[in-house]
Design a protein around this motif. Structure first.
Motif, PDB file in Angstrom:
ATOM      1  N   ASP A 243      76.805  24.397  -3.141  1.00  0.00           N
ATOM      2  CA  ASP A 243      76.126  24.419  -4.645  1.00  0.00           C
ATOM      3  C   ASP A 243      75.219  23.047  -4.437  1.00  0.00           C
ATOM      4  OD1 ASP A 243      77.647  22.072  -5.092  1.00  0.00           O
ATOM      5  OD2 ASP A 243      78.935  23.035  -6.647  1.00  0.00           O
ATOM      6  N   ILE A 244      74.170  22.867  -5.269  1.00  0.00           N
ATOM      7  CA  ILE A 244      73.247  21.710  -5.429  1.00  0.00           C
ATOM      8  C   ILE A 244      74.198  20.253  -5.206  1.00  0.00           C
ATOM      9  CG2 ILE A 244      71.456  23.141  -6.115  1.00  0.00           C
ATOM     10  CD1 ILE A 244      72.074  21.781  -8.975  1.00  0.00           C
ATOM     11  N   LEU A 245      75.352  20.309  -5.584  1.00  0.00           N
ATOM     12  CA  LEU A 245      75.914  19.070  -5.854  1.00  0.00           C
ATOM     13  C   LEU A 245      76.588  18.642  -4.515  1.00  0.00           C
ATOM     14  CD1 LEU A 245      77.613  19.323  -9.241  1.00  0.00           C
ATOM     15  CD2 LEU A 245      75.646  18.057  -8.676  1.00  0.00           C
ATOM     16  N   GLY A 246      76.626  19.699  -3.336  1.00  0.00           N
ATOM     17  CA  GLY A 246      77.000  19.436  -2.171  1.00  0.00           C
ATOM     18  C   GLY A 246      78.360  20.136  -2.009  1.00  0.00           C
ATOM     19  N   LYS A 247      79.229  20.785  -3.030  1.00  0.00           N
ATOM     20  CA  LYS A 247      80.513  21.327  -2.930  1.00  0.00           C
ATOM     21  C   LYS A 247      80.319  22.602  -2.100  1.00  0.00           C
ATOM     22  CE  LYS A 247      84.115  23.018  -5.769  1.00  0.00           C
ATOM     23  NZ  LYS A 247      84.228  23.764  -7.093  1.00  0.00           N
ATOM     24  N   GLN A 248      81.288  22.776  -1.249  1.00  0.00           N
ATOM     25  CA  GLN A 248      81.283  24.042  -0.344  1.00  0.00           C
ATOM     26  C   GLN A 248      81.899  25.046  -1.557  1.00  0.00           C
ATOM     27  OE1 GLN A 248      82.470  24.394   3.766  1.00  0.00           O
ATOM     28  NE2 GLN A 248      83.844  25.882   2.993  1.00  0.00           N
ATOM     29  N   VAL A 249      81.369  26.177  -1.688  1.00  0.00           N
ATOM     30  CA  VAL A 249      81.719  27.064  -2.604  1.00  0.00           C
ATOM     31  C   VAL A 249      82.002  28.470  -1.715  1.00  0.00           C
ATOM     32  CG1 VAL A 249      80.468  26.339  -4.694  1.00  0.00           C
ATOM     33  CG2 VAL A 249      79.196  27.872  -3.095  1.00  0.00           C
ATOM     34  N   LEU A 250      81.543  28.761  -0.589  1.00  0.00           N
ATOM     35  CA  LEU A 250      81.958  29.876   0.241  1.00  0.00           C
ATOM     36  C   LEU A 250      82.012  29.531   1.474  1.00  0.00           C
ATOM     37  CD1 LEU A 250      82.077  33.028  -0.313  1.00  0.00           C
ATOM     38  CD2 LEU A 250      79.627  33.093   0.221  1.00  0.00           C
ATOM     39  N   TYR A 251      82.912  30.326   2.296  1.00  0.00           N
ATOM     40  CA  TYR A 251      82.947  30.092   3.627  1.00  0.00           C
ATOM     41  C   TYR A 251      83.435  31.356   4.227  1.00  0.00           C
ATOM     42  CZ  TYR A 251      83.536  28.715   8.431  1.00  0.00           C
ATOM     43  OH  TYR A 251      83.407  28.601   9.925  1.00  0.00           O
ATOM     44  N   LYS A 252      82.487  32.047   5.219  1.00  0.00           N
ATOM     45  CA  LYS A 252      82.976  33.597   5.917  1.00  0.00           C
ATOM     46  C   LYS A 252      82.380  33.234   7.273  1.00  0.00           C
ATOM     47  CE  LYS A 252      83.685  36.019   1.674  1.00  0.00           C
ATOM     48  NZ  LYS A 252      83.091  37.167   0.923  1.00  0.00           N
TER      49      LYS A 252
ATOM     50  N   VAL B 270      80.661  36.114   9.578  1.00  0.00           N
ATOM     51  CA  VAL B 270      80.076  37.234   9.427  1.00  0.00           C
ATOM     52  C   VAL B 270      80.016  37.771  10.637  1.00  0.00           C
ATOM     53  CG1 VAL B 270      77.875  38.315   8.670  1.00  0.00           C
ATOM     54  CG2 VAL B 270      78.899  36.446   7.340  1.00  0.00           C
ATOM     55  N   SER B 271      80.209  39.267  10.916  1.00  0.00           N
ATOM     56  CA  SER B 271      80.267  39.880  12.218  1.00  0.00           C
ATOM     57  C   SER B 271      79.269  41.346  11.973  1.00  0.00           C
ATOM     58  CB  SER B 271      81.494  40.263  12.655  1.00  0.00           C
ATOM     59  OG  SER B 271      82.305  41.072  11.761  1.00  0.00           O
ATOM     60  N   ASN B 272      79.205  41.599  10.528  1.00  0.00           N
ATOM     61  CA  ASN B 272      78.328  42.760  10.464  1.00  0.00           C
ATOM     62  C   ASN B 272      77.079  42.627   9.773  1.00  0.00           C
ATOM     63  OD1 ASN B 272      79.283  42.064   7.871  1.00  0.00           O
ATOM     64  ND2 ASN B 272      80.164  43.775   7.401  1.00  0.00           N
ATOM     65  N   ASN B 273      76.339  41.441   9.916  1.00  0.00           N
ATOM     66  CA  ASN B 273      75.294  40.938   9.269  1.00  0.00           C
ATOM     67  C   ASN B 273      75.210  41.032   7.576  1.00  0.00           C
ATOM     68  OD1 ASN B 273      74.439  40.680  11.921  1.00  0.00           O
ATOM     69  ND2 ASN B 273      72.911  42.296  11.910  1.00  0.00           N
ATOM     70  N   ILE B 274      76.131  41.375   7.127  1.00  0.00           N
ATOM     71  CA  ILE B 274      76.128  41.193   5.511  1.00  0.00           C
ATOM     72  C   ILE B 274      77.055  40.232   5.169  1.00  0.00           C
ATOM     73  CG2 ILE B 274      76.654  42.620   3.570  1.00  0.00           C
ATOM     74  CD1 ILE B 274      75.803  45.173   5.024  1.00  0.00           C
ATOM     75  N   LEU B 275      76.522  39.467   4.272  1.00  0.00           N
ATOM     76  CA  LEU B 275      77.279  38.200   3.649  1.00  0.00           C
ATOM     77  C   LEU B 275      77.315  38.556   2.043  1.00  0.00           C
ATOM     78  CD1 LEU B 275      78.394  35.267   3.658  1.00  0.00           C
ATOM     79  CD2 LEU B 275      76.257  34.437   2.952  1.00  0.00           C
ATOM     80  N   ASP B 276      78.716  38.807   1.705  1.00  0.00           N
ATOM     81  CA  ASP B 276      78.956  38.841   0.407  1.00  0.00           C
ATOM     82  C   ASP B 276      78.977  37.906  -0.414  1.00  0.00           C
ATOM     83  OD1 ASP B 276      80.001  39.826  -1.983  1.00  0.00           O
ATOM     84  OD2 ASP B 276      82.065  40.314  -1.443  1.00  0.00           O
ATOM     85  N   VAL B 277      77.895  37.943  -1.293  1.00  0.00           N
ATOM     86  CA  VAL B 277      77.969  36.530  -2.331  1.00  0.00           C
ATOM     87  C   VAL B 277      78.010  36.949  -3.799  1.00  0.00           C
ATOM     88  CG1 VAL B 277      76.080  35.530  -0.732  1.00  0.00           C
ATOM     89  CG2 VAL B 277      75.233  37.017  -2.463  1.00  0.00           C
ATOM     90  N   SER B 278      78.917  38.044  -3.925  1.00  0.00           N
ATOM     91  CA  SER B 278      78.903  38.518  -5.223  1.00  0.00           C
ATOM     92  C   SER B 278      79.823  37.622  -5.983  1.00  0.00           C
ATOM     93  CB  SER B 278      79.576  39.874  -5.466  1.00  0.00           C
ATOM     94  OG  SER B 278      80.930  39.951  -4.608  1.00  0.00           O
ATOM     95  N   GLY B 279      80.675  36.683  -5.457  1.00  0.00           N
ATOM     96  CA  GLY B 279      81.454  35.708  -6.246  1.00  0.00           C
ATOM     97  C   GLY B 279      80.698  34.407  -6.531  1.00  0.00           C
ATOM     98  N   LEU B 280      79.247  34.541  -6.252  1.00  0.00           N
ATOM     99  CA  LEU B 280      78.858  33.218  -6.723  1.00  0.00           C
ATOM    100  C   LEU B 280      77.927  33.469  -7.957  1.00  0.00           C
ATOM    101  CD1 LEU B 280      77.032  32.230  -3.235  1.00  0.00           C
ATOM    102  CD2 LEU B 280      79.014  31.176  -4.533  1.00  0.00           C
TER     103      LEU B 280
END
Length: 82
Positions: free
Chosen positions: A38-47, A49-59
Motif C-alpha cells: 500500500d502507499i504506506l509501504g505495508k505489504q498487503v499481498l504476496y503471490k 504467479v504461474s498463469n499470468n493472472i494476479l488475483d487482486v479481488s481482496g484489495l
C-alpha cells in the motif's frame, strides 16, 4: 554495487482495474513472485504467479506499488484498483 535487471518485456493490464485481477506477462515464461504494497509501504499481498493472472479481488480501491520478481530481474510498477 549491483543494479537489478528489469524483467524483459514485462507488462500488465488493465491498469487501473476494477475486474479483481490483472494480467501480467513477460518474454520469459518462468513463474513470477508478486508483492503488492500500500502507499504506506505495508505489504498487503504476496503471490507466486504461474498463469499470468494476479488475483487482486481482496484489495480495496486505491493506489498500490507492485514489485514483481522473476529469476534475477525485478520490475516495480504502480497499480491502481478502482
Amino acid at each position: 554495487s549491483t543494479k537489478n535487471a528489469q524483467i524483459d518485456g514485462f507488462s500488465f493490464s488493465p491498469n487501473p482495474t476494477s475486474l479483481g485481477y490483472v494480467n501480467i506477462s513477460s518474454k520469459n515464461n518462468a513463474n513470477m513472485s508478486v508483492a503488492v504494497f500500500d502507499i504506506l509501504g505495508k505489504q498487503v499481498l504476496y503471490k507466486t504467479v504461474s498463469n499470468n493472472i494476479l488475483d487482486v479481488s481482496g484489495l480495496t480501491s486505491g493506489m498500490y506499488i507492485m514489485k514483481v520478481s522473476q529469476e534475477n530481474a525485478i520490475s516495480t510498477k504502480k497499480l491502481v484498483i478502482q
